[in-house]
Scaffold this motif. Structure first.
Motif, short mmCIF file in Angstrom:
data_model
loop_
_atom_site.label_atom_id
_atom_site.label_comp_id
_atom_site.label_asym_id
_atom_site.label_seq_id
_atom_site.Cartn_x
_atom_site.Cartn_y
_atom_site.Cartn_z
N THR A 326 0.82 -1.21 0.00
CA THR A 326 0.00 0.00 0.00
C THR A 326 0.85 1.26 0.00
OG1 THR A 326 -1.67 -1.21 1.28
CG2 THR A 326 -1.90 1.17 1.17
N TYR A 327 1.89 1.28 0.83
CA TYR A 327 2.69 2.51 0.96
C TYR A 327 4.20 2.29 0.88
CZ TYR A 327 -1.37 5.38 2.19
OH TYR A 327 -2.55 6.07 2.16
N GLU A 328 4.64 1.12 0.52
CA GLU A 328 6.08 0.89 0.37
C GLU A 328 6.39 0.56 -1.08
OE1 GLU A 328 7.34 -0.64 4.84
OE2 GLU A 328 7.26 -2.09 3.20
N PRO A 329 7.35 1.24 -1.70
CA PRO A 329 7.63 1.03 -3.12
C PRO A 329 8.29 -0.30 -3.44
CG PRO A 329 9.23 2.52 -2.17
CD PRO A 329 8.20 2.29 -1.11
N TYR A 330 8.94 -0.90 -2.47
CA TYR A 330 9.55 -2.21 -2.62
C TYR A 330 9.82 -2.75 -1.22
CZ TYR A 330 13.38 1.17 -2.37
OH TYR A 330 14.17 2.24 -2.02
N PRO A 331 9.92 -4.07 -1.06
CA PRO A 331 10.14 -4.64 0.27
C PRO A 331 11.48 -4.20 0.84
CG PRO A 331 9.39 -6.32 -1.29
CD PRO A 331 9.72 -5.10 -2.09
N PRO A 332 11.55 -3.91 2.14
CA PRO A 332 12.80 -3.42 2.74
C PRO A 332 13.98 -4.37 2.59
CG PRO A 332 11.12 -3.84 4.42
CD PRO A 332 10.45 -3.94 3.11
N GLU A 333 13.70 -5.68 2.58
CA GLU A 333 14.81 -6.63 2.51
C GLU A 333 15.57 -6.55 1.18
OE1 GLU A 333 10.91 -8.95 1.80
OE2 GLU A 333 11.66 -7.41 3.19
N ILE A 334 14.95 -5.98 0.16
CA ILE A 334 15.62 -5.83 -1.13
C ILE A 334 16.92 -5.05 -0.97
CG2 ILE A 334 15.45 -4.72 -3.42
CD1 ILE A 334 13.77 -7.21 -3.21
N VAL A 335 16.91 -4.02 -0.11
CA VAL A 335 18.11 -3.18 0.08
C VAL A 335 18.75 -3.40 1.45
CG1 VAL A 335 17.31 -1.42 -1.53
CG2 VAL A 335 16.70 -1.23 0.89
N GLY A 336 18.29 -4.43 2.16
CA GLY A 336 18.84 -4.69 3.48
C GLY A 336 18.27 -3.78 4.54
N GLY A 337 17.08 -3.22 4.29
CA GLY A 337 16.44 -2.34 5.26
C GLY A 337 15.50 -3.09 6.17
N GLN A 338 14.86 -2.35 7.08
CA GLN A 338 13.94 -2.95 8.04
C GLN A 338 12.75 -2.03 8.25
OE1 GLN A 338 15.85 -4.03 11.71
NE2 GLN A 338 14.01 -4.94 12.60
N ARG A 339 11.57 -2.60 8.22
CA ARG A 339 10.35 -1.83 8.45
C ARG A 339 10.27 -1.41 9.91
NH1 ARG A 339 7.05 -5.37 6.60
NH2 ARG A 339 7.21 -4.59 4.48
N ASN A 340 9.81 -0.17 10.14
CA ASN A 340 9.74 0.34 11.51
C ASN A 340 8.47 1.17 11.68
OD1 ASN A 340 10.44 0.95 14.13
ND2 ASN A 340 11.83 2.62 13.55
#
Length: 433
Positions: A326-340
């Protein structure tokens, strides 16, 4: 009817020419020239390691001093096939000799400044013809000594291309038909739009080099003074360039260069069949650059900023909890990020419910579903809103504070409620409430 409810549902774009496009890195050359930073050999080697993890094809570096050569040797000792380590030289034989003296380097860039301020004021050359002679002699010297070449056409977007630069490039290609012609948008004057003529139009310049002069290898090197570096790099690909030269986080002189991480994410997530780069270390790479090199990363910086996958407002958090798409352009794990998820003055009951359930699971090791109308949850919400309403709070509520609220209302209150209910039951004539 088309339905777009997941990342995989979205169509991808195809590059018009359908050819392989690649990335070369200048973090260790142009990026290292950024005012206020110093890269030690260990920093350069670690950056090289990250570039290898991503899959970047080439990097360029200086070879002028012992520090440069030490870093090159340490990188070569890794034994990696890529990124290929290439050199950089001014247009004179002495500089090219320095490249030749470094074992293992088979390609070099040669700086060829083409705008009038650079020719007459910076280099103090008497004529454009003198500049051309200097550049062609240097190129011939490099080719004669077995080097592959890149012609760095400096300040091309402020130069007389039709009368000087394009004829120069024609002569360059006569000496080395495989020479990579680098379009250097040195002061960021380039424009990514079609039908903008030279000197500004990146599409016009690329198409002329490709279609009229027959250049096999065309590369963009764009600066971000007008905020168009990434757009100009993409425009290069779109109209026939097969290389883009970038830096990580866009570091470099003045406003810096095209940002590698933005280009990478666009190619991998938006372009059809583009899977050759691994982006899972991008966030880690950014943290390294911030901690070790001293590059301050804004919270809202695309791809690697702390806020890229952080959600606070009620509408956004409710949407992401139900479906991240809904509001994220791509999953965070793609770039090694983390949802918060953050609790702030614009947060709604959904994100508070999520954080409370998350905290209860951490504390009790069991999932507990909390109704959004639960009085305890509403009490926490009221306490938090009171802080913001009374202007006592100017930051988000921390996870530690949420934990304290959960202890107060969910771990202690049930005991109190239980005692109250017991007393009420005893006083009730028919043992009902």
């Amino acid at each position: 009817m088309k339905t777009y409810r997941d990342y995989d549902d979205l169509p991808k774009i195809e590059l018009p020419y359908g050819k392989e496009v690649s990335i070369s890195d200048s973090t260790l050359r142009d990026g290292a020239q950024m005012p206020g930073i110093v890269m030690r050999s260990k920093h350069k080697v670690q950056i090289y390691e990250y570039l290898h993890m991503i899959g970047i094809e080439k990097l360029e570096t200086f070879v002028y001093n012992e520090r440069d050569r030490k870093a090159i040797k340490l990188m070569q000792d890794k034994g990696y096939e890529f990124p290929e380590i290439t050199g950089w030289a001014r247009a004179n034989p002495a500089d090219i000799d320095m490249v030749l003296n470094v074992d293992g380097i088979e390609e070099t860039g040669i700086l060829m400044s083409v705008s009038d301020p650079h020719i007459y004021d910076k280099m103090k050359l008497p004529t454009r013809e003198a500049a051309q002679e200097k550049y062609l002699n240097a190129l011939q010297y490099a080719v004669d000594h077995g080097l592959r070449t890149r012609a760095h056409i400096e300040d091309m977007t402020r130069a007389d291309n039709y009368d000087f630069v394009f004829p120069l490039v024609e002569k360059i290609l006569e000496i080395d038909p495989d020479c990579t012609i680098r379009i250097c948008d040195t002061i960021g004057y380039g424009i990514p739009f079609m039908n903008v003529d030279e000197p500004y139009g990146i599409p016009t310049i690329v198409k002329y080099l490709k279609n009229e002069l027959g250049a096999k290898n065309i590369e963009t090197h764009c600066h971000d003074d007008f905020g168009l570096a990434v757009a100009n790099s993409l425009a290069g690909y779109w109209h026939g360039a097969n290389w883009s030269n970038v830096t990580y986080l866009g570091i470099g002189e003045r406003a810096g260069n095209a940002e590698m991480e933005k280009l990478l994410v666009f190619l991998k997530r938006r372009i059809k069949g583009f899977e050759k780069y691994d982006l899972s270390c991008l966030v880690e790479f950014a943290k390294f650059m911030e901690k070790e090199i001293g590059i301050r990363i804004p919270r809202n910086k695309s791809v690697v900023g702390q806020n890229v996958f952080a959600h606070e407002s009620g509408i956004h958090t409710a949407g992401v909890i139900k479906n991240p798409f809904t509001y994220e352009p791509y999953p965070p794990e793609i770039v090694g990020g983390q949802r918060n998820f953050l609790i702030g003055d614009s947060s709604g009951i959904e994100v508070l419910k999520f954080k409370v359930q998350e905290t209860l699971k951490e504390m009790m090791d069991v999932h507990i579903e909390v109704d959004k109308n639960d009085k305890r949850l509403r009490n926490i919400q009221a306490d938090i809103q009171r802080l913001f309403n009374e202007d006592e709070r100017v930051s988000c509520i921390s996870d530690e504070e949420i934990r304290a609220y959960v202890k107060k209302y969910f771990m202690f209150n049930p005991i109190v409620d239980q005692e109250l209910h017991r007393r009420e039951d005893d006083e009730s004539p028919d043992n009902t409430i």
